[in-house]
Design an enzyme around this catalytic site. Structure first.
Site, PDB file in Angstrom:
ATOM      1  N   MET A  23       0.842  -1.200   0.000  1.00 51.55           N
ATOM      2  CA  MET A  23       0.000   0.000   0.000  1.00 51.55           C
ATOM      3  C   MET A  23       0.880   1.255   0.000  1.00 51.55           C
ATOM      4  SD  MET A  23      -3.393  -0.918   2.115  1.00 51.55           S
ATOM      5  CE  MET A  23      -2.714  -0.742   3.749  1.00 51.55           C
ATOM      6  N   ALA A  25       4.124   3.968   0.924  1.00 51.50           N
ATOM      7  CA  ALA A  25       4.836   4.505   2.100  1.00 51.50           C
ATOM      8  C   ALA A  25       5.886   3.467   2.516  1.00 51.50           C
ATOM      9  CB  ALA A  25       3.873   4.835   3.240  1.00 51.50           C
ATOM     10  N   HIS A  30       9.280  -3.565   3.385  1.00 51.22           N
ATOM     11  CA  HIS A  30       8.735  -3.790   2.045  1.00 51.22           C
ATOM     12  C   HIS A  30       9.853  -4.193   1.075  1.00 51.22           C
ATOM     13  CE1 HIS A  30       5.638  -0.769   3.542  1.00 51.22           C
ATOM     14  NE2 HIS A  30       4.879  -1.777   3.162  1.00 51.22           N
ATOM     15  N   GLU A 142       5.629 -11.614   7.226  1.00 52.87           N
ATOM     16  CA  GLU A 142       5.093 -12.256   8.428  1.00 52.87           C
ATOM     17  C   GLU A 142       4.555 -11.223   9.406  1.00 52.87           C
ATOM     18  OE1 GLU A 142       7.856 -16.297   8.438  1.00 52.87           O
ATOM     19  OE2 GLU A 142       8.127 -14.829  10.030  1.00 52.87           O
ATOM     20  N   MET A 178       8.835  -2.727  11.852  1.00 54.73           N
ATOM     21  CA  MET A 178       8.678  -1.586  10.932  1.00 54.73           C
ATOM     22  C   MET A 178       7.263  -1.558  10.400  1.00 54.73           C
ATOM     23  SD  MET A 178      12.165  -1.650   8.741  1.00 54.73           S
ATOM     24  CE  MET A 178      13.748  -1.513   9.548  1.00 54.73           C
ATOM     25  N   SER A 179       6.712  -0.357  10.288  1.00 52.19           N
ATOM     26  CA  SER A 179       5.358  -0.198   9.772  1.00 52.19           C
ATOM     27  C   SER A 179       5.192   1.214   9.230  1.00 52.19           C
ATOM     28  CB  SER A 179       4.339  -0.440  10.889  1.00 52.19           C
ATOM     29  OG  SER A 179       3.073   0.057  10.493  1.00 52.19           O
ATOM     30  N   SER A 180       4.422   1.325   8.166  1.00 56.18           N
ATOM     31  CA  SER A 180       4.167   2.655   7.589  1.00 56.18           C
ATOM     32  C   SER A 180       3.493   3.564   8.603  1.00 56.18           C
ATOM     33  CB  SER A 180       3.261   2.531   6.363  1.00 56.18           C
ATOM     34  OG  SER A 180       3.811   1.636   5.438  1.00 56.18           O
TER      35      SER A 180
HETATM   36  P1  AMP Z   1       1.440  -2.869   3.549  1.00 54.44           P
HETATM   37  O1  AMP Z   1       1.991  -1.874   2.576  1.00 54.44           O
HETATM   38  O2  AMP Z   1       1.525  -2.436   4.969  1.00 54.44           O
HETATM   39  O3  AMP Z   1       0.113  -3.397   3.136  1.00 54.44           O
HETATM   40  O4  AMP Z   1       2.417  -4.113   3.501  1.00 54.44           O
HETATM   41  C1  AMP Z   1       2.758  -4.709   2.264  1.00 54.44           C
HETATM   42  C2  AMP Z   1       3.536  -5.947   2.548  1.00 54.44           C
HETATM   43  O5  AMP Z   1       4.698  -5.634   3.308  1.00 54.44           O
HETATM   44  C3  AMP Z   1       2.758  -6.988   3.371  1.00 54.44           C
HETATM   45  O6  AMP Z   1       3.052  -8.279   2.876  1.00 54.44           O
HETATM   46  C4  AMP Z   1       3.315  -6.780   4.744  1.00 54.44           C
HETATM   47  O7  AMP Z   1       3.215  -7.915   5.578  1.00 54.44           O
HETATM   48  C5  AMP Z   1       4.765  -6.475   4.426  1.00 54.44           C
HETATM   49  N1  AMP Z   1       5.405  -5.793   5.545  1.00 54.44           N
HETATM   50  C6  AMP Z   1       4.984  -4.676   6.191  1.00 54.44           C
HETATM   51  N2  AMP Z   1       5.811  -4.388   7.213  1.00 54.44           N
HETATM   52  C7  AMP Z   1       6.777  -5.330   7.220  1.00 54.44           C
HETATM   53  C8  AMP Z   1       7.917  -5.592   8.047  1.00 54.44           C
HETATM   54  N3  AMP Z   1       8.231  -4.820   9.072  1.00 54.44           N
HETATM   55  N4  AMP Z   1       8.676  -6.672   7.753  1.00 54.44           N
HETATM   56  C9  AMP Z   1       8.365  -7.496   6.717  1.00 54.44           C
HETATM   57  N5  AMP Z   1       7.306  -7.296   5.896  1.00 54.44           N
HETATM   58  C10 AMP Z   1       6.517  -6.236   6.155  1.00 54.44           C
END
Ligand code: AMP
Length: 274
Positions: A23, A25, A30, A142, A178-180
């Protein structure tokens, strides 16, 4: 060139295409998915950036979701991504769209309860991306453990010929996943946030050591509350089905947690060794 034609070109001569749905950011977590797709056998890797309205049940969360298209494109280019797909909402859900994918089993409970309809949105958009790209491999983090199980179940149930590669959670030096959404933590909240991971590590070790699960989970939920978190759940589950466990088993187990800290909902999980 259409997406289908571009992906077909990347898959020419038996080359395998990897897909990284996101998504945007983007952060190191990622980018690790790109490398993992290659390590799993992808000769070329495509990434999608799509803030999927179907998986948000609160419109304010959707409006607030961070976006950084220029930064994302630079990061993907530097990481050697071969194709980036940024579909507009109308391209993914044209007027008249009437089909969704509902996955039972691992969608139930936890994020499924906290965010009704969330996994319907996730499963629907992932199925569309898998079919649009004909990717051979898709990499998922994960970090979103329940999502990973839902997507695996969906691909298996619908006979979509794709390998789902699970990628370990990338963490900051202090353990915070880590997270957006971490950018929305205040300095004080950011200092507190790693306590979620530390608490989970303690719980996981204690469960492995054979301490009583229900009591441990209750005590550690209280510990999080005392530190300023508003925990949504802290649970031991069967790793694949997400069925809650009241005691340790020899089959793979996972510890799941979601807790609000200020305005940010932190999500984390880890394996619990038998
Ligand atoms: P998102 O953009 O948050 O929807 O995440 C896109 C992908 O990145 C998903 O498969 C998430 O599980 C993965 N993802 C997000 N944060 C992490 C992280 N800290 N470590 C590994 N994968 C991640």
């Amino acid at each position: 060139m259409s997406l289908r034609a571009a992906c077909a070109a990347l898959r020419a001569n038996g080359r395998r295409l990897g897909l990284v749905p996101t998504m945007g950011a983007l952060h190191q977590g990622h980018l690790a998915l790109l490398g993992a797709a290659r390590a799993a056998g992808a000769d070329a890797v495509a990434a999608s950036i799509f803030v999927n309205p179907l998986q948000f049940n609160a419109s304010d969360d959707l409006a607030r979701y961070p976006r950084d298209e220029d930064g994302d494109l630079t990061k993907l280019r530097d990481a050697g991504c071969d194709l980036v797909w940024l579909p507009p909402v109308e391209a993914m859900y044209p007027p008249g769209s009437a089909s969704v994918i509902e996955v039972a089993g691992p969608s139930q409970g936890f994020e499924g309860d906290a965010r009704p309809g969330h996994f319907r949105g996730v499963a629907t958009v992932c199925a569309k991306l898998f079919l649009q790209t004909s990717a051979d491999i898709a990499a998922f983090g994960e970090k979103d453990w329940q999502q990973l199980q839902v997507v695996r179940r969906m691909a298996r149930d619908l006979d979509i010929p794709i390998h789902i590669e699970a990628v370990p959670t990338m963490r900051e030096a202090d353990g915070l996943a880590m997270s957006s959404r971490n950018r929305f933590l205040s300095a004080a909240e950011r200092a507190t946030a790693p306590l979620l991971y530390q608490t989970m590590q303690d719980v996981a070790r204690a469960i492995s050591a054979g301490l009583p699960v229900t009591q441990l989970l209750a005590d550690d939920k209280s510990r999080l509350i005392a530190a300023g978190f508003a925990p949504d759940y802290l649970a031991l589950v069967a790793a694949e089905t997400l069925e809650p466990l009241a005691q340790k088993t020899t089959a793979p187990m996972r510890l799941l947690a979601a807790a609000r800290l200020g305005s940010v909902r932190l999500l984390d999980n880890m394996a619990v060794p038998a």
